[in-house]
Design a protein around this motif. Sequence first.
Motif, PDB file in Angstrom:
ATOM      1  N   GLY A   1       5.255  -4.923 -12.104  1.00  0.00           N
ATOM      2  CA  GLY A   1       4.136  -4.825 -11.179  1.00  0.00           C
ATOM      3  C   GLY A   1       3.012  -3.989 -11.740  1.00  0.00           C
ATOM      4  N   ALA A   2       1.981  -3.842 -10.923  1.00  0.00           N
ATOM      5  CA  ALA A   2       0.823  -3.022 -11.266  1.00  0.00           C
ATOM      6  C   ALA A   2       0.392  -2.262 -10.023  1.00  0.00           C
ATOM      7  CB  ALA A   2      -0.325  -3.887 -11.779  1.00  0.00           C
ATOM      8  N   GLU A   3      -0.169  -1.067 -10.243  1.00  0.00           N
ATOM      9  CA  GLU A   3      -0.549  -0.223  -9.113  1.00  0.00           C
ATOM     10  C   GLU A   3      -1.784   0.614  -9.438  1.00  0.00           C
ATOM     11  OE1 GLU A   3       2.486   2.135  -6.671  1.00  0.00           O
ATOM     12  OE2 GLU A   3       1.412   3.721  -7.759  1.00  0.00           O
ATOM     13  N   TYR A   4      -2.661   0.756  -8.452  1.00  0.00           N
ATOM     14  CA  TYR A   4      -3.784   1.698  -8.544  1.00  0.00           C
ATOM     15  C   TYR A   4      -3.547   2.806  -7.529  1.00  0.00           C
ATOM     16  CZ  TYR A   4      -8.313   3.855  -7.823  1.00  0.00           C
ATOM     17  OH  TYR A   4      -9.313   4.781  -7.692  1.00  0.00           O
ATOM     18  N   SER A   5      -3.702   4.057  -7.959  1.00  0.00           N
ATOM     19  CA  SER A   5      -3.523   5.191  -7.049  1.00  0.00           C
ATOM     20  C   SER A   5      -4.611   6.231  -7.278  1.00  0.00           C
ATOM     21  CB  SER A   5      -2.141   5.830  -7.238  1.00  0.00           C
ATOM     22  OG  SER A   5      -2.011   6.312  -8.559  1.00  0.00           O
ATOM     23  N   LYS A   6      -4.880   7.012  -6.221  1.00  0.00           N
ATOM     24  CA  LYS A   6      -5.931   8.022  -6.292  1.00  0.00           C
ATOM     25  C   LYS A   6      -5.467   9.285  -5.584  1.00  0.00           C
ATOM     26  CE  LYS A   6     -10.916   8.615  -5.499  1.00  0.00           C
ATOM     27  NZ  LYS A   6     -11.124   9.122  -6.870  1.00  0.00           N
ATOM     28  N   GLN A   7      -5.849  10.440  -6.147  1.00  0.00           N
ATOM     29  CA  GLN A   7      -5.533  11.739  -5.576  1.00  0.00           C
ATOM     30  C   GLN A   7      -6.790  12.612  -5.607  1.00  0.00           C
ATOM     31  OE1 GLN A   7      -2.327   9.537  -6.769  1.00  0.00           O
ATOM     32  NE2 GLN A   7      -3.669  10.426  -8.311  1.00  0.00           N
ATOM     33  N   ASP A   8      -7.085  13.284  -4.503  1.00  0.00           N
ATOM     34  CA  ASP A   8      -8.277  14.133  -4.402  1.00  0.00           C
ATOM     35  C   ASP A   8      -7.843  15.558  -4.061  1.00  0.00           C
ATOM     36  OD1 ASP A   8      -9.939  11.872  -4.776  1.00  0.00           O
ATOM     37  OD2 ASP A   8      -9.821  11.404  -2.646  1.00  0.00           O
ATOM     38  N   PHE A   9      -8.043  16.482  -5.006  1.00  0.00           N
ATOM     39  CA  PHE A   9      -7.679  17.886  -4.813  1.00  0.00           C
ATOM     40  C   PHE A   9      -8.950  18.703  -4.591  1.00  0.00           C
ATOM     41  CE2 PHE A   9      -4.665  15.797  -7.580  1.00  0.00           C
ATOM     42  CZ  PHE A   9      -3.430  16.126  -7.028  1.00  0.00           C
ATOM     43  N   LEU A  68      -5.201   6.557 -11.293  1.00  0.00           N
ATOM     44  CA  LEU A  68      -4.360   5.941 -12.303  1.00  0.00           C
ATOM     45  C   LEU A  68      -4.237   4.445 -12.035  1.00  0.00           C
ATOM     46  CD1 LEU A  68      -1.390   8.483 -12.570  1.00  0.00           C
ATOM     47  CD2 LEU A  68      -2.916   7.835 -14.445  1.00  0.00           C
ATOM     48  N   ILE A  69      -4.302   3.661 -13.091  1.00  0.00           N
ATOM     49  CA  ILE A  69      -3.931   2.242 -13.042  1.00  0.00           C
ATOM     50  C   ILE A  69      -2.718   2.105 -13.944  1.00  0.00           C
ATOM     51  CG2 ILE A  69      -4.606  -0.124 -13.544  1.00  0.00           C
ATOM     52  CD1 ILE A  69      -7.505   0.725 -13.092  1.00  0.00           C
ATOM     53  N   GLN A  70      -1.570   1.729 -13.349  1.00  0.00           N
ATOM     54  CA  GLN A  70      -0.323   1.741 -14.103  1.00  0.00           C
ATOM     55  C   GLN A  70       0.430   0.414 -14.015  1.00  0.00           C
ATOM     56  OE1 GLN A  70       1.212   5.370 -12.107  1.00  0.00           O
ATOM     57  NE2 GLN A  70       1.443   6.200 -14.170  1.00  0.00           N
ATOM     58  N   LEU A  71       1.091   0.073 -15.111  1.00  0.00           N
ATOM     59  CA  LEU A  71       2.061  -1.017 -15.116  1.00  0.00           C
ATOM     60  C   LEU A  71       3.419  -0.417 -14.816  1.00  0.00           C
ATOM     61  CD1 LEU A  71       0.894  -2.985 -18.281  1.00  0.00           C
ATOM     62  CD2 LEU A  71       0.366  -3.468 -15.885  1.00  0.00           C
ATOM     63  N   VAL A 121       0.863  -1.183   0.000  1.00  0.00           N
ATOM     64  CA  VAL A 121       0.000   0.000   0.000  1.00  0.00           C
ATOM     65  C   VAL A 121       0.897   1.230   0.000  1.00  0.00           C
ATOM     66  CG1 VAL A 121      -1.937  -1.118   1.145  1.00  0.00           C
ATOM     67  CG2 VAL A 121      -0.168  -0.016   2.525  1.00  0.00           C
ATOM     68  N   THR A 122       0.342   2.355  -0.474  1.00  0.00           N
ATOM     69  CA  THR A 122       1.098   3.608  -0.524  1.00  0.00           C
ATOM     70  C   THR A 122       0.294   4.729   0.116  1.00  0.00           C
ATOM     71  OG1 THR A 122       0.217   4.348  -2.655  1.00  0.00           O
ATOM     72  CG2 THR A 122       2.148   2.905  -2.710  1.00  0.00           C
ATOM     73  N   LEU A 123       1.008   5.719   0.653  1.00  0.00           N
ATOM     74  CA  LEU A 123       0.377   6.906   1.223  1.00  0.00           C
ATOM     75  C   LEU A 123       1.390   8.040   1.174  1.00  0.00           C
ATOM     76  CD1 LEU A 123      -2.018   8.242   2.697  1.00  0.00           C
ATOM     77  CD2 LEU A 123      -0.938   7.536   4.854  1.00  0.00           C
ATOM     78  N   GLY A 124       0.944   9.198   0.670  1.00  0.00           N
ATOM     79  CA  GLY A 124       1.860  10.325   0.606  1.00  0.00           C
ATOM     80  C   GLY A 124       1.191  11.571   0.063  1.00  0.00           C
ATOM     81  N   GLY A 184      -0.808  -1.853  -4.670  1.00  0.00           N
ATOM     82  CA  GLY A 184      -0.213  -2.488  -5.832  1.00  0.00           C
ATOM     83  C   GLY A 184       0.500  -3.771  -5.454  1.00  0.00           C
ATOM     84  N   ALA A 185       1.233  -4.309  -6.408  1.00  0.00           N
ATOM     85  CA  ALA A 185       2.002  -5.535  -6.177  1.00  0.00           C
ATOM     86  C   ALA A 185       3.162  -5.574  -7.152  1.00  0.00           C
ATOM     87  CB  ALA A 185       1.132  -6.771  -6.354  1.00  0.00           C
ATOM     88  N   ASP A 186       4.303  -6.057  -6.661  1.00  0.00           N
ATOM     89  CA  ASP A 186       5.492  -6.229  -7.489  1.00  0.00           C
ATOM     90  C   ASP A 186       5.895  -7.701  -7.507  1.00  0.00           C
ATOM     91  OD1 ASP A 186       5.794  -3.591  -8.224  1.00  0.00           O
ATOM     92  OD2 ASP A 186       7.152  -3.110  -6.574  1.00  0.00           O
ATOM     93  N   PHE A 187       6.479  -8.123  -8.616  1.00  0.00           N
ATOM     94  CA  PHE A 187       6.975  -9.498  -8.763  1.00  0.00           C
ATOM     95  C   PHE A 187       8.403  -9.459  -9.273  1.00  0.00           C
ATOM     96  CE2 PHE A 187       7.747 -13.300 -11.360  1.00  0.00           C
ATOM     97  CZ  PHE A 187       7.556 -14.279 -10.389  1.00  0.00           C
ATOM     98  N   LYS A 188       9.293 -10.215  -8.612  1.00  0.00           N
ATOM     99  CA  LYS A 188      10.691 -10.267  -9.034  1.00  0.00           C
ATOM    100  C   LYS A 188      10.856 -11.295 -10.153  1.00  0.00           C
ATOM    101  CE  LYS A 188      13.497  -8.506  -5.317  1.00  0.00           C
ATOM    102  NZ  LYS A 188      14.747  -8.682  -4.587  1.00  0.00           N
ATOM    103  N   VAL A 189      11.088 -10.795 -11.355  1.00  0.00           N
ATOM    104  CA  VAL A 189      11.380 -11.674 -12.482  1.00  0.00           C
ATOM    105  C   VAL A 189      12.776 -12.273 -12.301  1.00  0.00           C
ATOM    106  CG1 VAL A 189      11.615 -11.806 -14.989  1.00  0.00           C
ATOM    107  CG2 VAL A 189       9.891 -10.300 -13.964  1.00  0.00           C
ATOM    108  N   THR A 190      13.716 -11.428 -11.891  1.00  0.00           N
ATOM    109  CA  THR A 190      15.051 -11.852 -11.470  1.00  0.00           C
ATOM    110  C   THR A 190      15.332 -11.144 -10.149  1.00  0.00           C
ATOM    111  OG1 THR A 190      16.280 -10.048 -12.525  1.00  0.00           O
ATOM    112  CG2 THR A 190      15.752 -11.974 -13.893  1.00  0.00           C
ATOM    113  N   ASP A 191      16.504 -11.373  -9.568  1.00  0.00           N
ATOM    114  CA  ASP A 191      16.841 -10.703  -8.312  1.00  0.00           C
ATOM    115  C   ASP A 191      16.933  -9.197  -8.469  1.00  0.00           C
ATOM    116  OD1 ASP A 191      16.860 -13.029  -6.888  1.00  0.00           O
ATOM    117  OD2 ASP A 191      19.027 -13.344  -7.055  1.00  0.00           O
ATOM    118  N   ASN A 192      17.167  -8.717  -9.696  1.00  0.00           N
ATOM    119  CA  ASN A 192      17.349  -7.285  -9.919  1.00  0.00           C
ATOM    120  C   ASN A 192      16.248  -6.616 -10.736  1.00  0.00           C
ATOM    121  OD1 ASN A 192      20.483  -8.460 -10.043  1.00  0.00           O
ATOM    122  ND2 ASN A 192      20.167  -6.687  -8.732  1.00  0.00           N
TER     123      ASN A 192
END
Length: 198
Positions: A166-174, A189-192, A128-131, A154-162
């Motif tokens: 991933g994919a992420e959904y984020s929202k901003q309210d101004f 935003l829904i982003q790869l 999860v993210t917050l900022g 969102g979620a991340d997956f390690k294809v290799t160690d480096n």
Amino acid sequence: MKHLLATAAAATMVAGSAFAGGYVAPVAEPEVIVAPAPIVSASDWTGFYAGAQYGTGSFDLDGDNFTNDRDMKGYGMHVGYLHDMGQFVLGGELDYNKLDIDDIDDKGDMTRLRARAGYDMGRFMPYVTLGAAKVSAEVGTLDISETAVSYGLGADFKVTDNFTVGAEYSKQDFSDISDIDGVDLDTDLIQLRAAYHF
């Protein structure tokens, strides 16, 4: 007399051999307690990373007497740092997104500084993210430059160690855009994402 002694000796030998093969109580084995092996993650998420993101979302401007909802694309770059504490992963990230808003010639932009909290599942990490987010754009007569809270998951997956994807959904309210009461801007935003971990 000799016969009596021979009989007694034979009886003693028979009794002794019978006793030697008699019932013997079992000896209880001490119970061996094996401590469970500690949970060790198959992957360590600690370190700096940098990457890029691309996706789509909405740019919804609403007031008391109007609604201006548009689709948009958001793409850009991000850098961050994660610290893996075993099961939980904490870190921070700075990202920049160019906003390509439908029917608006001038592109907007959005910069975000966010904390990340994830759960280490080996090569897979949901988080999860917050900022805070700052958006700049020109919509009609409005010159928008506002800051608001940003949150997402969102979620991340390690294809290799480096290398991760991933994919992420984020929202901003101004709220109260350009100091106009009741005029609000909601963006999501829904982003790869793809990143290289150093």
